[in-house]
Design a protein around this motif. Structure first.
Motif, PDB file in Angstrom:
ATOM      1  N   ILE A   1      -4.575  -0.358  -4.962  1.00 59.68           N
ATOM      2  CA  ILE A   1      -5.443   0.489  -4.149  1.00 59.68           C
ATOM      3  C   ILE A   1      -4.720   1.781  -3.786  1.00 59.68           C
ATOM      4  CG2 ILE A   1      -6.560   0.711  -1.901  1.00 59.68           C
ATOM      5  CD1 ILE A   1      -7.185  -2.314  -2.101  1.00 59.68           C
ATOM      6  N   GLY A   2      -3.465   1.632  -3.410  1.00 59.53           N
ATOM      7  CA  GLY A   2      -2.680   2.806  -3.035  1.00 59.53           C
ATOM      8  C   GLY A   2      -2.525   3.792  -4.168  1.00 59.53           C
TER       9      GLY A   2
ATOM     10  N   LEU B   1       0.819  -1.204   0.000  1.00 61.96           N
ATOM     11  CA  LEU B   1       0.000   0.000   0.000  1.00 61.96           C
ATOM     12  C   LEU B   1       0.856   1.259   0.000  1.00 61.96           C
ATOM     13  CD1 LEU B   1      -2.874   1.191   0.170  1.00 61.96           C
ATOM     14  CD2 LEU B   1      -2.645   1.106   2.653  1.00 61.96           C
ATOM     15  N   GLU B   2       1.910   1.264   0.792  1.00 65.26           N
ATOM     16  CA  GLU B   2       2.787   2.438   0.859  1.00 65.26           C
ATOM     17  C   GLU B   2       3.392   2.740  -0.505  1.00 65.26           C
ATOM     18  OE1 GLU B   2       6.977   3.915   2.922  1.00 65.26           O
ATOM     19  OE2 GLU B   2       6.179   1.912   3.348  1.00 65.26           O
TER      20      GLU B   2
ATOM     21  N   LEU C   1       0.763   4.293  -2.730  1.00 66.19           N
ATOM     22  CA  LEU C   1       0.432   5.661  -2.359  1.00 66.19           C
ATOM     23  C   LEU C   1       1.476   6.660  -2.829  1.00 66.19           C
ATOM     24  CD1 LEU C   1      -0.899   5.058   1.268  1.00 66.19           C
ATOM     25  CD2 LEU C   1      -2.258   5.860  -0.686  1.00 66.19           C
TER      26      LEU C   1
ATOM     27  N   THR D   1      -3.071  -4.487  -3.026  1.00 68.54           N
ATOM     28  CA  THR D   1      -2.912  -3.363  -2.089  1.00 68.54           C
ATOM     29  C   THR D   1      -2.127  -2.232  -2.746  1.00 68.54           C
ATOM     30  OG1 THR D   1      -0.960  -4.450  -1.137  1.00 68.54           O
ATOM     31  CG2 THR D   1      -3.067  -4.773  -0.020  1.00 68.54           C
ATOM     32  N   TYR D   2      -1.159  -2.586  -3.581  1.00 67.22           N
ATOM     33  CA  TYR D   2      -0.395  -1.585  -4.324  1.00 67.22           C
ATOM     34  C   TYR D   2      -1.325  -0.791  -5.237  1.00 67.22           C
ATOM     35  CZ  TYR D   2       3.037   0.042  -7.853  1.00 67.22           C
ATOM     36  OH  TYR D   2       3.787   0.772  -8.736  1.00 67.22           O
TER      37      TYR D   2
END
Length: 209
Positions: A159-160, A40-41, A44, A156-157
């Protein structure tokens, strides 16, 4: 003439501060391959690379001035859809030569689109053509995003980077609406200046690759 103590000036100063903060974050993030962020980081921060950031904000601004008010959402939506589809392709191993060069040139493209939107006599760039150019440019950005998916996984990547992309588009739309509301007859000059600035920035990014 505009009074620097007016509400308009204060908003402009706040906008400049936000832009400076984003540019600083972009430099700190260095959101390209191999910088050690995950999941996620990574998603983002990846769109905060200066080439991505400028393109995404420009899409929001262009949509305000080039599309009917009720359809201004179509520019950001087109970008995000093409972005996620091409990111899946990039994650799957699809690539094209010189993609980073092409991404830099997409910033020049969006600069040209802003210049056109600033001129009433040429503002009638067909909406379909404009959205098609946005989709093509977004596909380049998506391939780069997807190719740099960290080992922790794509979902998750994705989504970020979609969250950050949406925020940058929203910032562009709000900037466009503010310019239209507060600057009136000076809007064309500001858009032209912004478009030319994007063109110079894109060429500078291109020369540094």
């Amino acid at each position: 003439m505009f009074d620097l103590t007016s509400l308009t000036a204060r908003r402009s100063l706040r906008g400049a501060a936000v832009a400076a903060g984003l540019a600083t974050a972009a430099g700190l993030a260095q959101a390209h391959t191999g910088h050690g962020t995950h999941g996620l980081e990574a998603g983002l921060v990846h769109p905060l690379g200066l080439d991505h950031l400028l393109a995404m904000v420009a899409v929001g601004v262009w949509s305000v001035f080039a599309l009917p008010a009720s359809k201004a959402w179509q520019g950001p939506a087109t970008f995000m859809l093409a972005l996620v589809v091409s990111a899946v392709l990039g994650w799957s191993g699809v690539t094209i030569p010189f993609v980073e060069h092409a991404i830099s040139l997409s910033v020049v493209l969006f600069g040209a689109m802003l210049v056109l939107a600033a001129r009433p006599e040429t503002r009638q760039l067909p909406a379909g053509l404009g959205l098609g150019l946005i989709a093509a440019a977004a596909s380049l950005h998506g391939l780069a995003h997807g190719a740099e998916t960290p080992a922790t996984g794509f979902v998750t990547y994705a989504i970020g980077f979609l969250v950050t992309t949406a925020a940058l588009h929203a910032g562009g739309v709000m900037a466009g609406l503010s310019v239209r509301r507060w600057l009136g007859q000076h809007t064309g000059k500001l858009l032209t200046g912004a478009g030319l600035g994007l063109g110079v920035a894109g060429l500078a990014l291109f020369s540094q690759i």
